[in-house]
Design a protein around this motif. Sequence first.
Motif, PDB file in Angstrom:
ATOM      1  N   GLU A 158      28.598 -15.390  10.778  1.00  0.00           N
ATOM      2  CA  GLU A 158      27.872 -15.445  12.047  1.00  0.00           C
ATOM      3  C   GLU A 158      28.232 -14.253  12.933  1.00  0.00           C
ATOM      4  O   GLU A 158      27.371 -13.646  13.572  1.00  0.00           O
ATOM      5  N   GLU A 159      29.513 -13.909  12.975  1.00  0.00           N
ATOM      6  CA  GLU A 159      29.956 -12.765  13.773  1.00  0.00           C
ATOM      7  C   GLU A 159      29.373 -11.468  13.219  1.00  0.00           C
ATOM      8  O   GLU A 159      28.905 -10.615  13.971  1.00  0.00           O
ATOM      9  N   LEU A 160      29.395 -11.323  11.911  1.00  0.00           N
ATOM     10  CA  LEU A 160      28.840 -10.135  11.274  1.00  0.00           C
ATOM     11  C   LEU A 160      27.343 -10.040  11.546  1.00  0.00           C
ATOM     12  O   LEU A 160      26.817  -8.970  11.840  1.00  0.00           O
ATOM     13  N   ALA A 161      26.647 -11.173  11.481  1.00  0.00           N
ATOM     14  CA  ALA A 161      25.210 -11.191  11.770  1.00  0.00           C
ATOM     15  C   ALA A 161      24.958 -10.771  13.220  1.00  0.00           C
ATOM     16  O   ALA A 161      24.015 -10.025  13.502  1.00  0.00           O
ATOM     17  N   SER A 162      25.802 -11.207  14.142  1.00  0.00           N
ATOM     18  CA  SER A 162      25.655 -10.827  15.553  1.00  0.00           C
ATOM     19  C   SER A 162      25.867  -9.334  15.741  1.00  0.00           C
ATOM     20  O   SER A 162      25.126  -8.672  16.482  1.00  0.00           O
ATOM     21  N   LYS A 167      25.465  -6.955  13.466  1.00  0.00           N
ATOM     22  CA  LYS A 167      24.336  -6.262  12.847  1.00  0.00           C
ATOM     23  C   LYS A 167      23.070  -6.392  13.698  1.00  0.00           C
ATOM     24  O   LYS A 167      22.300  -5.440  13.824  1.00  0.00           O
ATOM     25  N   ASP A 168      22.866  -7.560  14.295  1.00  0.00           N
ATOM     26  CA  ASP A 168      21.700  -7.779  15.133  1.00  0.00           C
ATOM     27  C   ASP A 168      21.745  -6.863  16.361  1.00  0.00           C
ATOM     28  O   ASP A 168      20.748  -6.229  16.705  1.00  0.00           O
ATOM     29  N   LEU A 169      22.899  -6.776  17.010  1.00  0.00           N
ATOM     30  CA  LEU A 169      23.037  -5.894  18.171  1.00  0.00           C
ATOM     31  C   LEU A 169      22.851  -4.440  17.790  1.00  0.00           C
ATOM     32  O   LEU A 169      22.207  -3.671  18.513  1.00  0.00           O
ATOM     33  N   GLN A 170      23.412  -4.057  16.648  1.00  0.00           N
ATOM     34  CA  GLN A 170      23.260  -2.680  16.179  1.00  0.00           C
ATOM     35  C   GLN A 170      21.794  -2.367  15.907  1.00  0.00           C
ATOM     36  O   GLN A 170      21.289  -1.295  16.279  1.00  0.00           O
ATOM     37  N   LYS A 190      19.147  -3.870  17.278  1.00  0.00           N
ATOM     38  CA  LYS A 190      18.451  -3.828  18.564  1.00  0.00           C
ATOM     39  C   LYS A 190      18.744  -2.521  19.294  1.00  0.00           C
ATOM     40  O   LYS A 190      17.854  -1.940  19.917  1.00  0.00           O
ATOM     41  N   TYR A 191      19.975  -2.062  19.223  1.00  0.00           N
ATOM     42  CA  TYR A 191      20.354  -0.800  19.858  1.00  0.00           C
ATOM     43  C   TYR A 191      19.555   0.352  19.243  1.00  0.00           C
ATOM     44  O   TYR A 191      18.955   1.154  19.955  1.00  0.00           O
ATOM     45  N   ASN A 192      19.543   0.426  17.917  1.00  0.00           N
ATOM     46  CA  ASN A 192      18.815   1.492  17.224  1.00  0.00           C
ATOM     47  C   ASN A 192      17.321   1.437  17.531  1.00  0.00           C
ATOM     48  O   ASN A 192      16.691   2.481  17.750  1.00  0.00           O
ATOM     49  N   GLN A 193      16.740   0.251  17.565  1.00  0.00           N
ATOM     50  CA  GLN A 193      15.309   0.099  17.870  1.00  0.00           C
ATOM     51  C   GLN A 193      15.018   0.548  19.297  1.00  0.00           C
ATOM     52  O   GLN A 193      14.024   1.231  19.552  1.00  0.00           O
ATOM     53  N   THR A 194      15.898   0.204  20.235  1.00  0.00           N
ATOM     54  CA  THR A 194      15.702   0.594  21.633  1.00  0.00           C
ATOM     55  C   THR A 194      15.801   2.102  21.795  1.00  0.00           C
ATOM     56  O   THR A 194      14.975   2.717  22.497  1.00  0.00           O
ATOM     57  N   VAL A 195      16.767   2.735  21.135  1.00  0.00           N
ATOM     58  CA  VAL A 195      16.896   4.194  21.193  1.00  0.00           C
ATOM     59  C   VAL A 195      15.640   4.847  20.610  1.00  0.00           C
ATOM     60  O   VAL A 195      15.101   5.804  21.178  1.00  0.00           O
ATOM     61  N   PHE A 196      15.133   4.309  19.521  1.00  0.00           N
ATOM     62  CA  PHE A 196      13.903   4.823  18.919  1.00  0.00           C
ATOM     63  C   PHE A 196      12.731   4.694  19.887  1.00  0.00           C
ATOM     64  O   PHE A 196      11.952   5.630  20.071  1.00  0.00           O
ATOM     65  N   GLU A 197      12.597   3.539  20.525  1.00  0.00           N
ATOM     66  CA  GLU A 197      11.487   3.306  21.451  1.00  0.00           C
ATOM     67  C   GLU A 197      11.590   4.210  22.684  1.00  0.00           C
ATOM     68  O   GLU A 197      10.562   4.629  23.219  1.00  0.00           O
ATOM     69  N   ILE A 198      12.798   4.525  23.121  1.00  0.00           N
ATOM     70  CA  ILE A 198      12.980   5.482  24.214  1.00  0.00           C
ATOM     71  C   ILE A 198      12.423   6.844  23.790  1.00  0.00           C
ATOM     72  O   ILE A 198      11.734   7.517  24.558  1.00  0.00           O
ATOM     73  N   GLY A 199      12.702   7.244  22.567  1.00  0.00           N
ATOM     74  CA  GLY A 199      12.179   8.507  22.043  1.00  0.00           C
ATOM     75  C   GLY A 199      10.660   8.506  21.979  1.00  0.00           C
ATOM     76  O   GLY A 199      10.014   9.492  22.337  1.00  0.00           O
TER      77      GLY A 199
END
Length: 96
Positions: free
Chosen positions: A16-20, A22-25, A27-36
């Motif tokens: 569960e911790e690993l999934a959390s 990975k999920d945050l990572q 979301k972070y990558n997707q948000t950085v992409f969307e900013i671009g």
Amino acid sequence: MGKINIMVMSQQLTPEELASVKDLQSKYNQTVFEIGVAETQILTFEKQILKLRDDKAGLINDLETIEQKEAALVATLQTVYGNGAINPESGEITVA
């Protein structure tokens, strides 16, 4: 000098911790992409705005030229026909 033994202990995250993490990572990558993507769209729109402003300036110049030609034509027609109104559809002149 004596030897120092360093014991390295490793622990494992729970699934569960690993999934959390990975999920945050993700979301972070997707948000950085969307900013671009947003920044790219902003640049594209800014270029379009500049082009539209240039086009508008050209059209304003065209309008000024048309107004000058209109004034010259009106002056010529007034010399020939006097002051009056022209019906642009029929060409009829109503003298005032």
